[in-house]
Design an enzyme around this catalytic site. Structure first.
Site, PDB file in Angstrom:
ATOM      1  N   GLU A  71      38.603  28.640  24.676  1.00  0.00           N
ATOM      2  CA  GLU A  71      37.802  29.861  24.831  1.00  0.00           C
ATOM      3  C   GLU A  71      37.067  29.925  26.173  1.00  0.00           C
ATOM      4  O   GLU A  71      37.189  30.967  26.832  1.00  0.00           O
ATOM      5  CB  GLU A  71      36.823  30.001  23.662  1.00  0.00           C
ATOM      6  N   HIS A 102      40.537  30.708  29.189  1.00  0.00           N
ATOM      7  CA  HIS A 102      40.634  32.058  28.636  1.00  0.00           C
ATOM      8  C   HIS A 102      39.681  33.026  29.351  1.00  0.00           C
ATOM      9  O   HIS A 102      40.060  34.128  29.750  1.00  0.00           O
ATOM     10  CB  HIS A 102      40.342  31.995  27.133  1.00  0.00           C
TER      11      HIS A 102
END
Length: 685
Positions: free
Chosen positions: A349, A364
């Site tokens: 993430e 990400h």
């Protein structure tokens, strides 16, 4: 006003000063004079008296020592606030901690009131909302929908002048509903526009914002460190991609191509046509075939290279292939079957739970920013980030799906390192699903035929029209909807004793956009979870009936588009308006289908509850537990010990198709379902 709901006054009309009347002029916050900003302090007494004249409710704010909030100045007061920006993340985490650490609600009210008019309004809304949802003394306060506060992030701005005119000139009882046009961002000459109804759906984008509100990446440990948070980041976004690809097939478009190369031009352009209300600047457009470049935006503290993102990807891939990731001291952390996906999700993430953010970087988030700033990578033209740079607008952009398809492929790379489930992991001895079907909730409806259509709904946007008219101002919007239906299963328990199981229901396409039959390996990545619930099986035949609106994935329209007014806060609190309002919008539970009808495989499985349970009971009908598949349970373990997406999260090895899978396991069944789309608009009653 007593009670915790006075905090709602701070969340209304976020760009207006705190002393400005709320709730259609009925509520006023009485500020200590030293809480006023420099602009209003010289005229504080007169201005507060002027606006308090007609107020029915006054909220006194206790004078406390003003908190030190200079750290929040790193986010411009009249600019964008992005949780993909590391500096903004840190500021948000510190502000959440400030609100969480206040000893009681009255002190929180004082600190938040002082802070409100001095920092970025979106930052304030985010941090206070997270704190309200995580403090034990405010957990029953219903945070308003972001649509209610910042409609500009979801709605064509061309309707706002008409809404203001209607609200200012016409009395409330005679006001017309202003229609928000569909497909206002591009013409039908742009193929991607066929999916605009999905990407630009208000409910979809509210869901994405609210999920990240419930699962913030930065903040106090007790706010961030939730059970299986990293795995849920994987699964929720995996389901987004699966659902999007299935609807692409319905519209005769191919699956999204993953963003495998950051050095090739992006063929997909996007012209969002929405504005940011904090400074009234439009979100920048991205022309077709834009080339991504290194970012050198020193004013925004966004400086990194494409090579650094590629290096992060290579290191993550190396960890997946090797079966372990590296901690800060060089220690090996295994990516095992139980926790590997959770570790990987927090790295990808990344969240504050990443085991080594220094080494694995911001994979990400950096890709989001490479795309979001692709139009002005060096800040030469003083342009802000594009739509993909904020949670509440990111899903509007076709490039979001390119990016997340690549992220999802990385997760699947890990899943492919795991062995296929064996018969003991898939089967449930003595449990046989003898029949499976669906039927619309109407008399004489044919079996296994589902219907979708357009629905026109209304939403009150008055609360978000800062310095605008009092009273309700309604806008209508058109979205996909489906007719309610019911699942029916006949299950035979041959063990002679009561058994308990978990019923898992998925739907998946049989063919792609070219009408080519999908292999099971292709199909498993496109299986959409519709529902998951516990069943008690008596010896012999059991008839299971389950309504579509009971889905463990979705929340109803009333919670997605909830309206919270101060005047209603003393009404009995129903379960409909509790907890997080996190969940997939129910109107998009089903794929669109096709006018001629499109065939899908409906799949059901009953797994052994003894292998599913985490030894906690919960009632799916209370406290917003109905959307636990995507959102988990508040303050509890994720209510399923199995891997999220089970049994489709792993390859099935040599199994050729879904029929072979179900024939080998009596606790599974499939049936063919036809989804027929009718190009008709029906108004919500």
């Amino acid at each position: 006003m007593s009670g915790n709901n006075k905090l709602l006054a701070l969340l209304q009309r976020p760009l207006e000063p705190a002393f400005y009347p709320k709730d259609n002029g009925k509520t006023v916050i009485d500020l200590p004079e030293n809480f006023l900003t420099e602009r209003y302090r010289p005229i504080g007494t007169s201005i507060q008296n002027r606006f308090a004249t007609d107020a029915d409710t006054r909220i006194p704010v206790r004078n406390v020592t003003p908190p030190s909030i200079s750290f929040a100045e790193a986010v411009p007061r009249r600019g964008g606030f992005s949780l993909f920006n590391k500096t903004h993340q840190k500021v948000a985490g510190d502000l959440i901690a400030l609100f969480m650490n206040q000893p009681d609600v009255d002190t929180l009210m004082s600190v938040a009131t002082y802070t409100r008019d001095r920092i970025n309004p979106m930052l304030f809304q985010y941090a206070l909302s997270v704190a309200i949802q995580h403090r034990p003394d405010t957990k029953d306060v219903n945070v308003p929908s972001l649509l209610e506060l910042f409609p500009d992030a979801f709605v064509d701005p061309s309707v706002f002048p008409r809404l203001r005119e209607e609200g200012s000139v016409v009395q409330a009882e005679n006001r017309m509903v202003i229609d928000i046009p569909m497909n206002f961002t591009a013409s039908d000459r742009e193929d991607e526009q066929r999916l605009a109804y999905w990407r630009e759906d208000i409910g979809v984008n509210l869901h994405h914002w609210h999920w990240h509100l419930v699962y913030p990446g930065m903040g106090p440990a007790n706010v961030v460190n939730k059970d299986r948070r990293g795995e849920l980041f994987y699964f929720m976004h995996h389901q987004l991609i699966a659902r999007y690809n299935v609807d692409r097939f319905c519209n005769r478009l191919a699956r999204v191509r993953p963003l495998t190369s950051l050095r090739e031009p992006l063929p997909e352009g996007y012209f969002p046509k929405i504005i940011r209300s904090s400074n009234n600047r439009a979100f920048p457009a991205r022309p077709q075939n834009t080339t991504l470049r290194d970012l050198n935006r020193t004013e925004d503290n966004v400086v990194f290279t494409i090579s650094s993102v590629e290096r992060s990807e290579a290191r993550i891939a190396e960890g997946i292939d090797g079966g372990f990731v590296v901690g800060p001291g060089g220690n090996r952390i295994p990516l095992d079957e139980q926790t590997g996906i959770d570790v990987l999700g927090n790295i990808m993430e990344p969240s504050a739970l990443s085991v080594n953010s220094q080494y694995y970087g911001d994979y990400h988030g950096s890709m989001h920013f490479l795309i979001a700033y692709s139009h002005d990578p060096e800040n030469r033209f003083l342009e802000g980030y594009g739509a993909v740079g904020e949670f509440q607008t990111a899903m509007r952009d076709p490039a979001f799906y390119r990016l997340h398809s690549q992220v999802d492929d990385m997760f699947d790379r890990y899943k492919r390192t795991l062995p296929p489930y064996n018969l003991n992991q898939l089967g449930y001895a003595g449990v046989q699903i003898q029949s499976l079907g669906v039927q619309l909730n109407r008399a004489n409806a044919p079996a296994n035929v589902l219907l979708t259509y357009w629905q026109r709904s209304q939403v009150d946007l008055a609360t978000g029209l800062d310095f605008g008219p009092q009273g309700n101002v309604f806008a209508s919007f058109t979205h996909l909807q489906h007719a309610p239906f019911t699942y029916r299963l006949s299950v035979n328990n041959t063990t002679g004793a009561p058994r308990r199981g978990t019923c898992r229901i998925f739907i998946g396409p049989k063919v792609d956009e070219r009408n080519t039959t999908l292999t099971l390996e292709e199909q498993r990545l496109l299986m959409v979870e519709l529902d998951k619930f516990t069943v008690n099986l008596n010896p012999g035949t059991n008839n299971i009936v389950r309504r579509s609106e009971q889905s463990s994935v979705t929340i109803p329209y009333e919670r997605t588009f909830r309206q919270v007014a101060m005047s209603n806060i003393n009404e009995p609190r129903t379960e409909m308006f509790r907890f997080c309002n996190c969940g997939w919008p129910h109107h998009l539970l089903l794929p669109k289908g096709a006018p001629e009808g499109m065939q899908f495989d409906l799949y059901a499985m009953i797994s052994n509850y003894a292998d599913d349970t985490v030894n906690q009971e919960f009632d799916e009908n209370v406290n917003c537990n109905d959307s636990h598949s995507f959102c988990g349970l508040r303050g509890q373990l994720y209510p399923d010990r199995r891997a999220m997406g089970y049994p489709f999260d792993r390859s099935f090895g040599n199994v050729r198709n879904l029929a072979d899978l179900t024939q080998a396991n009596t606790n599974m069944a499939t049936s063919t379902v036809l989804i027929r789309f009718t190009n008709t608009v029906i108004a919500r009653t």
